[in-house]
Design a protein around this motif. Structure first.
Motif, short mmCIF file in Angstrom:
data_model
loop_
_atom_site.label_atom_id
_atom_site.label_comp_id
_atom_site.label_asym_id
_atom_site.label_seq_id
_atom_site.Cartn_x
_atom_site.Cartn_y
_atom_site.Cartn_z
N ASN A 27 0.90 -1.01 -0.07
CA ASN A 27 -0.04 -0.08 0.04
C ASN A 27 0.82 1.30 -0.10
O ASN A 27 0.66 2.12 -0.70
N VAL A 28 1.80 1.22 0.90
CA VAL A 28 2.93 2.48 0.90
C VAL A 28 3.57 2.59 -0.40
O VAL A 28 3.88 3.61 -0.95
N ALA A 29 4.12 1.73 -1.04
CA ALA A 29 5.05 1.61 -2.15
C ALA A 29 3.90 2.26 -3.45
O ALA A 29 4.63 2.87 -4.12
N LEU A 30 2.88 2.04 -3.08
CA LEU A 30 1.77 2.63 -4.20
C LEU A 30 1.27 4.00 -3.84
O LEU A 30 0.27 4.50 -4.15
N GLY A 31 1.72 4.45 -2.81
CA GLY A 31 1.52 6.09 -2.41
C GLY A 31 0.23 6.01 -1.21
O GLY A 31 -0.12 7.11 -0.96
N GLY A 32 -0.05 4.93 -0.87
CA GLY A 32 -1.12 4.77 0.38
C GLY A 32 -0.31 5.30 1.66
O GLY A 32 0.64 5.30 1.83
N THR A 33 -1.27 5.30 2.49
CA THR A 33 -1.02 5.69 4.04
C THR A 33 -1.49 4.61 4.99
O THR A 33 -2.31 3.76 4.42
N LEU A 34 -1.05 4.56 6.23
CA LEU A 34 -1.24 3.57 7.21
C LEU A 34 -1.74 4.26 8.37
O LEU A 34 -1.57 5.33 8.95
N VAL A 35 -2.87 3.82 9.04
CA VAL A 35 -3.19 4.07 10.44
C VAL A 35 -2.18 3.38 11.32
O VAL A 35 -1.74 2.13 11.17
N GLN A 36 -1.76 4.24 12.09
CA GLN A 36 -0.41 3.73 13.09
C GLN A 36 -0.79 3.00 14.10
O GLN A 36 0.11 1.96 14.59
N HIS A 37 -2.15 2.91 14.62
CA HIS A 37 -2.54 2.05 15.79
C HIS A 37 -3.94 1.81 15.60
O HIS A 37 -4.87 2.68 15.82
N ILE A 38 -4.44 0.42 15.47
CA ILE A 38 -5.78 0.18 15.82
C ILE A 38 -5.89 -0.89 16.84
O ILE A 38 -4.83 -1.64 17.17
N ASP A 39 -6.83 -1.07 17.61
CA ASP A 39 -7.23 -2.00 18.66
C ASP A 39 -8.11 -3.08 18.10
O ASP A 39 -8.73 -2.97 17.13
N GLY A 40 -7.92 -4.37 18.77
CA GLY A 40 -8.93 -5.44 18.53
C GLY A 40 -8.54 -6.39 17.39
O GLY A 40 -9.25 -7.30 17.18
N HIS A 41 -7.12 -6.16 16.84
CA HIS A 41 -6.67 -7.11 16.07
C HIS A 41 -5.65 -7.78 16.45
O HIS A 41 -4.82 -8.82 15.67
N ALA A 42 -5.15 -7.52 17.74
CA ALA A 42 -4.29 -8.63 18.32
C ALA A 42 -5.05 -8.94 19.61
O ALA A 42 -4.80 -7.90 20.54
N GLU A 43 -5.21 -10.17 19.81
CA GLU A 43 -5.82 -10.22 21.34
C GLU A 43 -4.86 -10.37 22.35
O GLU A 43 -5.36 -9.73 23.61
N VAL A 44 -3.83 -11.10 22.09
CA VAL A 44 -2.65 -10.99 23.35
C VAL A 44 -1.36 -10.58 22.66
O VAL A 44 -1.00 -11.33 21.62
N PRO A 45 -0.59 -9.79 23.23
CA PRO A 45 0.58 -9.45 22.61
C PRO A 45 1.58 -10.42 22.44
O PRO A 45 1.72 -11.36 23.32
N GLY A 46 2.01 -10.71 21.16
CA GLY A 46 2.76 -11.72 20.79
C GLY A 46 2.23 -12.98 20.44
O GLY A 46 2.87 -14.04 20.34
N VAL A 47 0.95 -13.12 20.22
CA VAL A 47 0.38 -14.45 20.03
C VAL A 47 -0.76 -14.07 18.97
O VAL A 47 -1.62 -12.90 19.03
N PHE A 48 -1.04 -14.95 18.13
CA PHE A 48 -1.82 -14.75 16.91
C PHE A 48 -3.16 -15.08 17.46
O PHE A 48 -3.41 -15.79 18.21
N GLY A 49 -4.15 -14.27 16.85
CA GLY A 49 -5.52 -14.26 17.12
C GLY A 49 -6.30 -14.77 16.12
O GLY A 49 -5.68 -15.02 14.99
N ARG A 50 -7.69 -14.74 16.27
CA ARG A 50 -8.55 -14.79 14.90
C ARG A 50 -9.63 -13.83 14.94
O ARG A 50 -9.98 -13.67 15.86
N HIS A 51 -9.95 -13.44 13.68
CA HIS A 51 -11.20 -12.76 13.25
C HIS A 51 -11.86 -12.78 12.00
O HIS A 51 -10.94 -13.30 11.13
N GLY A 52 -13.00 -12.32 11.89
CA GLY A 52 -13.36 -12.63 10.67
C GLY A 52 -13.54 -11.85 9.51
O GLY A 52 -12.86 -10.36 9.90
#
Length: 133
Positions: A27-52
């Protein structure tokens, strides 16, 4: 160097799959930007979670995975503004863009926010192999 590799793959027409940070870099390579932090997409730090993840009908990703699936994920950044030419091809329940792609007519380019190599559903990985063969 990662941005240079993305640029080279795009210039050469090489099929490209960006995974997690790889999607963000695409996304950045094609000129896009990022949200620097979102909540709810990492359940436990350092552990993979799952979401739909829900595919956007009519996209390459939806052709590969037409139904909503639960994906292995661990991220705190996400796409904000899409890069030039990219389309969103899947979203999380909260609206976060979870997959991006170049539309049909371009080289096979897909970015996913999750880790398809870590799950049981290998359709995304198979789609890359098919595109590259």
């Amino acid at each position: 160097w990662e941005l240079a590799l993305i640029d080279a793959a795009l210039a050469a027409g090489t099929p490209l799959l960006g995974i997690c940070r790889g999607m963000q870099l695409l996304n950045v390579a094609l000129g896009g930007t990022l949200v620097q932090h979102i909540d709810g997409h990492a359940e436990v730090p350092g552990v993979f979670g799952r979401h739909g993840v829900k595919p956007v009908p009519g996209t390459r990703y939806a052709d590969t995975v037409p139904e909503e699936t639960a994906v292995p994920t661990f991220h705190h950044q996400a796409v904000d503004r899409l890069g030039t030419g990219l389309l969103p091809s899947a979203h999380a329940d909260d609206g976060t863009v979870e997959a991006i792609e170049l539309p049909a007519g371009h080289t096979w380019v897909l970015g996913v926010q999750w880790h398809p190599e870590m799950g049981e559903d290998l359709r995304v990985m198979r789609a890359l192999i098919t595109a590259a063969s």
